[in-house]
Motif scaffolding. Structure first.
Motif, short mmCIF file in Angstrom:
data_model
loop_
_atom_site.label_atom_id
_atom_site.label_comp_id
_atom_site.label_asym_id
_atom_site.label_seq_id
_atom_site.Cartn_x
_atom_site.Cartn_y
_atom_site.Cartn_z
N UNK A 235 62.83 -26.56 -36.72
CA UNK A 235 62.41 -27.94 -36.44
C UNK A 235 63.62 -28.84 -36.23
N UNK A 236 64.68 -28.64 -37.00
CA UNK A 236 65.88 -29.46 -36.83
C UNK A 236 66.56 -29.18 -35.50
N UNK A 237 66.58 -27.90 -35.09
CA UNK A 237 67.16 -27.56 -33.80
C UNK A 237 66.34 -28.16 -32.67
N UNK A 238 65.02 -28.14 -32.81
CA UNK A 238 64.16 -28.72 -31.78
C UNK A 238 64.31 -30.22 -31.69
N UNK A 239 64.54 -30.88 -32.84
CA UNK A 239 64.69 -32.35 -32.83
C UNK A 239 65.97 -32.78 -32.15
N UNK A 240 66.99 -31.90 -32.13
CA UNK A 240 68.26 -32.26 -31.51
C UNK A 240 68.24 -32.10 -30.00
N UNK A 241 67.23 -31.43 -29.46
CA UNK A 241 67.16 -31.24 -28.03
C UNK A 241 66.83 -32.54 -27.32
N UNK A 242 67.35 -32.69 -26.10
CA UNK A 242 67.12 -33.90 -25.32
C UNK A 242 65.77 -33.79 -24.62
N UNK A 243 64.92 -34.77 -24.84
CA UNK A 243 63.60 -34.82 -24.22
C UNK A 243 63.41 -36.20 -23.59
N UNK A 262 68.15 -40.43 -28.45
CA UNK A 262 67.88 -41.18 -29.67
C UNK A 262 67.15 -40.28 -30.67
N UNK A 263 67.76 -40.04 -31.80
CA UNK A 263 67.18 -39.19 -32.85
C UNK A 263 67.21 -39.92 -34.17
N UNK A 264 66.36 -39.46 -35.07
CA UNK A 264 66.31 -40.02 -36.42
C UNK A 264 66.45 -38.87 -37.41
N UNK A 265 67.66 -38.27 -37.39
CA UNK A 265 67.88 -37.05 -38.16
C UNK A 265 67.76 -37.29 -39.66
N UNK A 266 68.19 -38.44 -40.13
CA UNK A 266 68.14 -38.69 -41.58
C UNK A 266 66.69 -38.71 -42.08
#
Length: 383
Positions: A235-243, A262-266
């Motif tokens: 899930x973390x790897x997928x969230x870092x991908x550019x969409x 734009x991501x909200x990793x925290x």
């Protein structure tokens, strides 16, 4: 002098008698006070676990109804949850109530045949629920890592076959004490407030203890830790991908435009860590202490731990049906939205019950005003 000596001796004996009587009264009063406190604590425990059992039964039944009565909710992943909740529902209906009665009476009030049945159900349902928890974690990882392959290859028929296999697998391990093996049989254990088999038998029985401990706790614990950790990484790897949905246009100092993901990793990391903590923590709290006690008992002997400690640990297993129903519903996005939608509709219905009266009054007011205006206009025309 002899009379004085006799009087002194009599006085001393009477004083000693009074002191002993006073000590005896104090001991009896202390014992009565302790018995009263024990009865009060037992009553509180009985009420508490009865409430927990009722809430757990209603929660699991509500999850079953929610999934089975709505076509949109009958996904493959939710069907595994049906297997888990149905198993836990049987635990709340066929095992926990009799353990509560046994704890309140401090003795087994039912037949020996039912003792065998209750002991069998406890092991059977414990292994079944643990196996479903493992499968749910594997299905979760598979659906995140390969969503297209998961949707194409995992069907409702596969879920049905897997569920039947899990139940037969649990039946195999729970049926051993019913085969009449010497020493290995279900019998009433006061410290556990129910019927169990002995964990301190030596020799070849240790192999059976090993497999039961593996199937009911150790293997499941290892599986959910590994699968949810891999799911977290995926899930973390997928969230870092550019969409397209997470692209933000920014203006540089030289006036040129650039696109930034734009991501909200925290927040996502915090949410994932909370999910892992709830799932793994609830499993450890409800099953871990009893598994530890059983393993230690297999190396030592029955009675190694105090009766009160064993009773508390045994009842902690019965927290599983409540924890599983709440955790897996709150962490399932579709189920969570469906529950909130049902609650919202319920509250709206309560509000709408009073609206028709206001609407009717409003329509009547409009009608009366229209009629009065029409009458007044006709009167003016006549004049």
């Amino acid at each position: 002098m002899r009379l004085l000596a006799d009087d002194a001796k009599t006085t001393k004996i009477s004083i000693e008698t009074c002191v002993q009587a006073e000590k005896k009264n104090r001991i009896e009063n202390l014992y009565d006070h302790q018995q009263l406190e024990y009865r009060n604590m037992k009553m509180v425990a009985v009420v508490l676990f009865s409430v927990i059992d009722v809430v757990a039964a209603l929660s699991n039944f509500a999850v079953l109804c929610l999934i089975l009565t709505r076509t949109s909710m009958r996904t493959v992943s939710n069907l595994f949850l049906v297997g888990l909740t149905s198993t836990q529902l049987f635990m709340t209906a066929l095992v926990i109530p009799f353990s509560i009665v046994t704890f309140s009476q401090q003795s087994w009030q039912f037949s020996d045949g039912f003792c065998q049945f209750q002991g069998f159900l406890t092991i059977f349902l414990s292994i079944s629920s643990a196996t479903f928890i493992s499968v749910i974690s594997v299905d979760r990882f598979f659906s995140l890592a390969n969503p297209m392959s998961h949707a194409a290859n995992v069907t409702a028929r596969h879920v049905l076959f897997a569920s039947i296999f899990h139940w037969l697998h649990a039946l195999f391990w729970a049926a051993f004490p019913l085969l009449g093996l010497e020493g290995l049989k279900y019998k009433y254990v006061p410290a556990k407030s129910g019927c169990r088999f002995r964990w301190d038998l030596k020799g070849p029985y240790f192999i059976y203890y090993y497999f039961v401990a593996m199937e009911s706790f150790l293997l499941t614990f290892f599986t959910i830790c590994l699968m949810y950790f891999k799911s977290f990484q995926t899930a973390r790897k997928s969230a870092r991908q550019v969409r397209p949905g997470n692209i933000q246009i920014q203006v540089l100092q030289n006036g040129e435009f650039t696109s930034v993901a734009q991501t909200n990793n925290n927040f996502q990391s915090l949410k994932a860590n909370l999910t892992l903590t709830l799932i793994i923590g609830s499993f450890i709290i409800s099953r871990g202490p009893l598994a530890f006690f059983n393993i230690v008992t297999s190396f030592t002997s029955e009675g190694y731990f105090s009766t009160l400690t064993e009773t508390i640990v045994s009842f902690m297993l019965f927290l599983g049906p409540l924890f599983d129903a709440l955790v897996y519903v709150l962490l399932n996005r579709k189920l969570r939205k469906e529950v909130f939608l049902i609650l919202r509709k319920c509250f709206k219905k309560i509000d709408e019950e009073e609206e028709p009266k206001d609407i009717v009054d409003y329509l009547r007011t409009l009608t009366d005003n229209y009629v009065s205006k029409r009458n007044s206009s006709t009167d003016i025309e006549e004049h």
